[in-house]
Design a protein around this motif. Structure first.
Motif, short mmCIF file in Angstrom:
data_model
loop_
_atom_site.label_atom_id
_atom_site.label_comp_id
_atom_site.label_asym_id
_atom_site.label_seq_id
_atom_site.Cartn_x
_atom_site.Cartn_y
_atom_site.Cartn_z
N GLU A 42 1.20 -0.80 1.73
CA GLU A 42 0.33 -1.34 0.54
C GLU A 42 -0.62 -2.08 1.32
N LEU A 43 -0.38 -2.66 2.08
CA LEU A 43 -1.39 -3.72 2.79
C LEU A 43 -2.61 -2.58 3.35
N SER A 44 -2.22 -1.47 3.96
CA SER A 44 -3.23 -0.59 4.54
C SER A 44 -4.10 -0.23 3.65
N THR A 45 -3.63 0.40 2.36
CA THR A 45 -4.29 0.79 1.38
C THR A 45 -5.41 -0.24 0.80
N ARG A 46 -5.25 -1.45 0.91
CA ARG A 46 -6.10 -2.62 0.50
C ARG A 46 -7.36 -3.05 1.72
N PHE A 47 -6.38 -3.00 2.98
CA PHE A 47 -7.13 -3.41 4.13
C PHE A 47 -8.31 -2.28 4.69
N GLY A 48 -8.22 -0.98 4.46
CA GLY A 48 -9.21 -0.10 4.70
C GLY A 48 -8.99 0.10 6.23
N HIS A 49 -10.28 0.82 6.43
CA HIS A 49 -10.17 1.32 8.00
C HIS A 49 -11.01 0.78 8.85
N ARG A 50 -11.71 -0.48 8.48
CA ARG A 50 -12.84 -1.07 9.09
C ARG A 50 -12.64 -1.65 10.66
N PHE A 51 -11.41 -2.19 10.74
CA PHE A 51 -10.98 -2.47 12.07
C PHE A 51 -9.83 -1.68 12.74
N GLY A 52 -9.72 -0.39 12.34
CA GLY A 52 -8.89 0.63 13.12
C GLY A 52 -7.44 0.54 12.45
N GLU A 53 -6.38 0.93 13.32
CA GLU A 53 -4.87 0.79 12.95
C GLU A 53 -4.57 -0.66 12.88
N ILE A 54 -3.59 -1.00 12.12
CA ILE A 54 -3.25 -2.27 11.77
C ILE A 54 -1.80 -2.31 11.91
N SER A 55 -1.16 -3.37 12.30
CA SER A 55 0.20 -3.61 12.29
C SER A 55 0.48 -5.23 11.88
N LEU A 56 1.59 -5.31 11.22
CA LEU A 56 2.00 -7.03 10.97
C LEU A 56 2.35 -7.52 12.32
N ALA A 57 1.38 -8.62 12.24
CA ALA A 57 1.80 -9.71 13.59
C ALA A 57 2.24 -10.96 13.29
N GLY A 58 3.12 -11.23 12.14
CA GLY A 58 3.41 -12.40 11.71
C GLY A 58 4.39 -12.25 10.56
N PRO A 59 5.00 -13.39 10.03
CA PRO A 59 5.59 -13.32 8.93
C PRO A 59 4.99 -13.01 7.73
N ARG A 60 5.44 -12.57 6.51
CA ARG A 60 4.91 -12.72 5.14
C ARG A 60 5.53 -13.63 4.29
N GLN A 61 4.60 -14.21 3.40
CA GLN A 61 4.97 -15.44 2.35
C GLN A 61 4.33 -14.97 1.12
N SER A 62 5.07 -15.42 0.13
CA SER A 62 4.28 -15.36 -1.32
C SER A 62 4.37 -16.74 -1.63
N PHE A 63 3.45 -16.92 -2.70
CA PHE A 63 3.63 -18.47 -3.49
C PHE A 63 2.65 -18.17 -4.83
N PRO A 64 3.10 -18.82 -5.82
CA PRO A 64 2.56 -18.85 -7.26
C PRO A 64 1.22 -19.34 -7.05
N LEU A 65 0.23 -18.96 -7.86
CA LEU A 65 -1.17 -19.51 -8.03
C LEU A 65 -1.27 -20.42 -9.28
N ASP A 66 -2.12 -21.61 -9.25
CA ASP A 66 -2.15 -22.39 -10.43
C ASP A 66 -3.31 -23.12 -10.21
N PHE A 67 -3.97 -23.56 -11.34
CA PHE A 67 -5.34 -24.26 -11.56
C PHE A 67 -4.62 -25.59 -12.05
#
Length: 409
Positions: A252-277
């Protein structure tokens, strides 16, 4: 039970609370004492997937406080920014707006730093300063004020008093609620996702902001061939992406990242959070002042949340230090109103701009995209306006507090 007088109490030991404590301890007249109440235990070691974009003004503030020398080796200058606006499945993401030479006139307009490095430097400096007394893990929720002071009771039984209480306890601030300060705000139908990726090609200090129909997808350069990802997605889709295994998440990440910087791999944990104003209707109450997320919460699309909080730090520190030198009551209404005039309009304006940009770009309307792209193209051909935007993001416009100009108090 202990009863200890201080010159200021700060509730909240995040980046904003600790930076304010350090600024006051270092710059206020000798003998000034700070009580810092932090709900987190010291050096909790919690993994943090996030990185922060520090504006040039925030870098100057950290330099005055003696922190930048410790951070410089880990800080990645942002040397260029590229902005695109396209559907998710677009085979080509055309360049619409870029900042190149505008980012490096004099010095870079922003630097990327991993939160763990910033947290470590702040924690060490605060722990070692004799004018700061830390209560952690501890909470402050009961306080009362009179004509001269605030008296607060901690959960552990200690009683602290000071002329001023600073609420730096986050967007769900209990102190703000206790003071009866209401907020204007709402939750976005979006989820924020953050992680770090490694890539095979160098980024050369270039940040990329893809405006996709679900929300902005930012690629922000870190030291080495790594980038921080700040990814806005619809709530349901974002939750489903977070539940995927590593291979599915990376796809999913690669679909959005594109190919500008070549092949990618995860290099850290993933986190999510709600967004507010969220913007507080008042930044002050009786001997109480709000800073950071307790006062304002903005959409992360431009990475300005921490920088806006650091503007609070600089303005409040200047107000307190100048009043202290004159022998004035730092918790008096006239001092607090000065801070509020300095910060409330600027904070509300910044939050509103971030909200408007998110609403403008987070949709898949072809006619609206055409108008957006026309507007971005016109901005790209207006170098004077582009330089103004860079100066604004760098914190160099308006009534800038002295610390953000790199001047000591």
């Amino acid at each position: 039970m202990q009863d200890r007088p201080h010159d200021v109490m700060i509730a909240g030991g995040g980046f904003v609370g600790r930076t304010l404590a350090l600024a006051l301890a270092k710059l206020a007249p000798q003998g000034f004492r700070v009580a810092l109440v932090d709900a987190e235990p010291p050096h909790n070691g919690i993994a943090d997937a996030r990185a922060s974009a520090l504006s040039a003004a925030t870098k100057k503030l950290l330099s005055v406080l003696g922190l930048w020398n410790q951070l410089a080796a880990e800080a990645q200058p942002i040397l260029a920014i590229e902005i695109t606006d396209s559907p998710l499945n677009a085979g080509l993401r055309p360049h619409l707006l870029g900042f190149d030479n505008e980012m490096t006139e004099g010095e870079p307009g922003a630097y990327m730093i991993e939160n763990s490095d910033l947290r470590r430097a702040l924690a060490t400096a605060v722990d070692e300063h004799p004018a700061i007394e830390i209560y952690a893990p501890e909470s402050l929720s009961v306080f009362n004020s009179d004509a001269f002071r605030v008296v607060a009771r901690l959960a552990g039984g200690d009683r602290i008093e000071a002329p001023l209480l600073v609420a730096a306890d986050g967007k769900r601030s209990r102190l703000r609620e206790r003071a009866g300060i209401k907020c204007v705000g709402w939750s976005y139908p979006q989820l924020g996702i953050v992680t770090t990726v490694a890539h095979s090609k160098p980024h050369e200090g270039r940040a990329v902001q893809h405006f996709l129909p679900a929300g902005p997808f930012a690629i922000l350069p870190l030291k080495g061939n790594r980038s921080s990802i700040v990814w806005t997605e619809g709530k349901e889709c974002g939750a489903a992406i977070m539940e995927k295994d590593e291979a599915g998440f990376l796809a999913e990440l690669s679909t959005r990242f594109g190919h500008r910087f070549g092949e990618i791999s995860l290099a850290g944990p993933r986190q999510s959070f709600p967004l507010d104003f969220q913007v507080a209707r008042s930044f002050v109450a009786d001997r109480l002042v709000l800073v950071g997320d307790a006062a304002h919460v903005v959409h992360p699309l431009a990475g300005q949340g921490l920088n806006i909080g650091m503007r609070d730090v600089a303005a409040l520190a200047e107000t307190i230090v100048e009043a202290t030198r004159l022998g004035l009551d730092i918790g008096a209404p006239i001092q607090l109103e000065r801070y509020q005039r300095w910060r409330r309009f600027d904070s509300a304006f910044s939050a509103t701009i971030m909200d408007g940009l998110n609403r403008l770009f987070a949709n898949d309307s072809a006619p609206l995209r055409a108008l957006r792209d026309l507007g971005l193209g016109l901005v790209d051909r207006a170098p004077v306006f582009k330089r103004f935007l860079v100066r604004e993001a760098a914190g160099a416009t308006g009534n800038v507090p002295r610390l953000l100009r790199g001047e000591s108090l």
